[in-house]
Motif scaffolding. Structure first.
Motif, PDB file in Angstrom:
ATOM      1  N   ARG A   9      24.423 -13.981  40.428  1.00  0.00           N
ATOM      2  CA  ARG A   9      24.031 -15.185  38.840  1.00  0.00           C
ATOM      3  C   ARG A   9      23.969 -15.817  39.353  1.00  0.00           C
ATOM      4  O   ARG A   9      23.729 -16.633  40.358  1.00  0.00           O
ATOM      5  CB  ARG A   9      25.910 -14.974  39.232  1.00  0.00           C
ATOM      6  CG  ARG A   9      26.692 -15.904  39.167  1.00  0.00           C
ATOM      7  CD  ARG A   9      28.541 -15.260  39.626  1.00  0.00           C
ATOM      8  NE  ARG A   9      28.915 -16.839  38.256  1.00  0.00           N
ATOM      9  CZ  ARG A   9      29.830 -16.880  37.930  1.00  0.00           C
ATOM     10  NH1 ARG A   9      30.948 -16.476  38.648  1.00  0.00           N
ATOM     11  NH2 ARG A   9      30.040 -18.337  36.971  1.00  0.00           N
ATOM     12  N   LEU A  10      22.906 -16.491  38.207  1.00  0.00           N
ATOM     13  CA  LEU A  10      22.563 -18.067  38.161  1.00  0.00           C
ATOM     14  C   LEU A  10      22.843 -18.696  39.026  1.00  0.00           C
ATOM     15  O   LEU A  10      22.484 -19.734  39.702  1.00  0.00           O
ATOM     16  CB  LEU A  10      22.061 -17.874  37.137  1.00  0.00           C
ATOM     17  CG  LEU A  10      20.594 -19.301  36.746  1.00  0.00           C
ATOM     18  CD1 LEU A  10      19.607 -19.438  37.755  1.00  0.00           C
ATOM     19  CD2 LEU A  10      20.509 -19.552  35.262  1.00  0.00           C
ATOM     20  N   SER A  11      24.410 -19.036  39.018  1.00  0.00           N
ATOM     21  CA  SER A  11      24.781 -20.043  39.516  1.00  0.00           C
ATOM     22  C   SER A  11      25.470 -20.585  40.823  1.00  0.00           C
ATOM     23  O   SER A  11      25.306 -21.251  41.395  1.00  0.00           O
ATOM     24  CB  SER A  11      26.070 -20.542  39.146  1.00  0.00           C
ATOM     25  OG  SER A  11      26.775 -19.401  38.526  1.00  0.00           O
ATOM     26  N   GLU A  12      24.903 -18.978  41.153  1.00  0.00           N
ATOM     27  CA  GLU A  12      25.029 -18.598  42.754  1.00  0.00           C
ATOM     28  C   GLU A  12      23.568 -18.737  43.596  1.00  0.00           C
ATOM     29  O   GLU A  12      23.234 -18.597  45.124  1.00  0.00           O
ATOM     30  CB  GLU A  12      25.267 -17.199  43.247  1.00  0.00           C
ATOM     31  CG  GLU A  12      26.797 -17.849  43.371  1.00  0.00           C
ATOM     32  CD  GLU A  12      27.278 -16.158  43.946  1.00  0.00           C
ATOM     33  OE1 GLU A  12      27.173 -15.526  44.692  1.00  0.00           O
ATOM     34  OE2 GLU A  12      28.695 -15.325  42.880  1.00  0.00           O
ATOM     35  N   ASP A  50      20.377 -20.233  45.473  1.00  0.00           N
ATOM     36  CA  ASP A  50      20.046 -21.707  45.909  1.00  0.00           C
ATOM     37  C   ASP A  50      18.508 -22.172  45.560  1.00  0.00           C
ATOM     38  O   ASP A  50      17.689 -21.054  45.077  1.00  0.00           O
ATOM     39  CB  ASP A  50      19.484 -21.173  47.216  1.00  0.00           C
ATOM     40  CG  ASP A  50      21.184 -20.537  47.731  1.00  0.00           C
ATOM     41  OD1 ASP A  50      22.147 -21.524  47.337  1.00  0.00           O
ATOM     42  OD2 ASP A  50      20.944 -19.817  48.529  1.00  0.00           O
ATOM     43  N   ASP A  60      25.434 -15.582  32.469  1.00  0.00           N
ATOM     44  CA  ASP A  60      26.210 -16.489  33.975  1.00  0.00           C
ATOM     45  C   ASP A  60      27.164 -16.582  33.610  1.00  0.00           C
ATOM     46  O   ASP A  60      27.973 -17.017  33.342  1.00  0.00           O
ATOM     47  CB  ASP A  60      25.559 -17.682  34.368  1.00  0.00           C
ATOM     48  CG  ASP A  60      25.614 -18.040  35.478  1.00  0.00           C
ATOM     49  OD1 ASP A  60      25.615 -17.390  36.794  1.00  0.00           O
ATOM     50  OD2 ASP A  60      27.233 -18.596  35.626  1.00  0.00           O
ATOM     51  N   GLY A  61      28.122 -15.235  34.222  1.00  0.00           N
ATOM     52  CA  GLY A  61      29.741 -15.515  34.719  1.00  0.00           C
ATOM     53  C   GLY A  61      30.450 -14.681  33.123  1.00  0.00           C
ATOM     54  O   GLY A  61      30.040 -13.934  32.181  1.00  0.00           O
ATOM     55  N   GLN A 113      28.716 -11.953  30.976  1.00  0.00           N
ATOM     56  CA  GLN A 113      27.702 -11.406  32.277  1.00  0.00           C
ATOM     57  C   GLN A 113      28.302  -9.752  32.670  1.00  0.00           C
ATOM     58  O   GLN A 113      30.059 -10.302  32.665  1.00  0.00           O
ATOM     59  CB  GLN A 113      27.455 -12.530  33.296  1.00  0.00           C
ATOM     60  CG  GLN A 113      26.513 -11.416  34.587  1.00  0.00           C
ATOM     61  CD  GLN A 113      26.570 -12.363  35.540  1.00  0.00           C
ATOM     62  OE1 GLN A 113      26.928 -13.342  35.762  1.00  0.00           O
ATOM     63  NE2 GLN A 113      25.631 -11.811  36.493  1.00  0.00           N
TER      64      GLN A 113
END
Ligand code: AMP
Length: 127
Positions: free
Chosen positions: A62-65, A67, A101-102, A107
């Motif tokens: 997901r986007l929040s993962e 880097d 995201d999430g 998601q």
């Protein structure tokens, strides 16, 4: 900085999501574009006349993962989405790009994907 989507082959092969299976050819997809970094295919349940998903070959759930090293891949997805939009005839009227995201954002497949939607009017704010 190198852009190597397969630099972590363990994660790539361990990608047991639906989109991981599509990337490995285990599930068919209506592919509209592919290069060494991403795959784009039509959404099976389109929410607009044009609804394409653009996914990185690198497994990012997901986007929040994502880097900081993923910034080139993330930019690549947007540039390719824009090129596909042009090819699909959306350049004049415009299009919408969406990343969920999430769970709360809707998601459902935990392999990062960009939705490209076009061919109709969209309201704002989204539901
Ligand atoms: P999201 O809800 O943001 O995770 O988006 C997942 C998207 O994948 C949804 O729009 C689904 O319609 C789409 N989808 C599910 N299965 C497939 C499939 N086999 N081929 C293409 N798109 C799919």
């Amino acid at each position: 900085m190198t852009l190597d989507p397969l630099s972590d082959p363990h994660r790539y092969e361990d990608n047991d999501t639906l989109f991981g299976k599509i990337l490995r050819g285990e599930i068919p997809a209506d592919v509209v574009y592919e290069d060494e970094h991403c795959l784009a295919f039509r959404d099976i349940d389109p929410q607009a006349p044009v609804h394409v998903l653009i996914i990185p070959k690198k497994y990012i759930p997901r986007l929040s993962e994502a880097d900081i090293e993923d910034r080139t891949i993330l930019g690549h997805l947007l540039v390719i989405a824009s090129q596909i939009a042009r090819k699909e005839g959306l350049a004049e009227d415009g299009f919408r790009i969406n990343i969920n995201d999430g769970v709360q954002a809707g998601q459902s497949v935990f392999h990062l994907h960009v939705h490209l939607l076009g061919g109709r009017e969209f309201s704002w704010p989204p539901g």
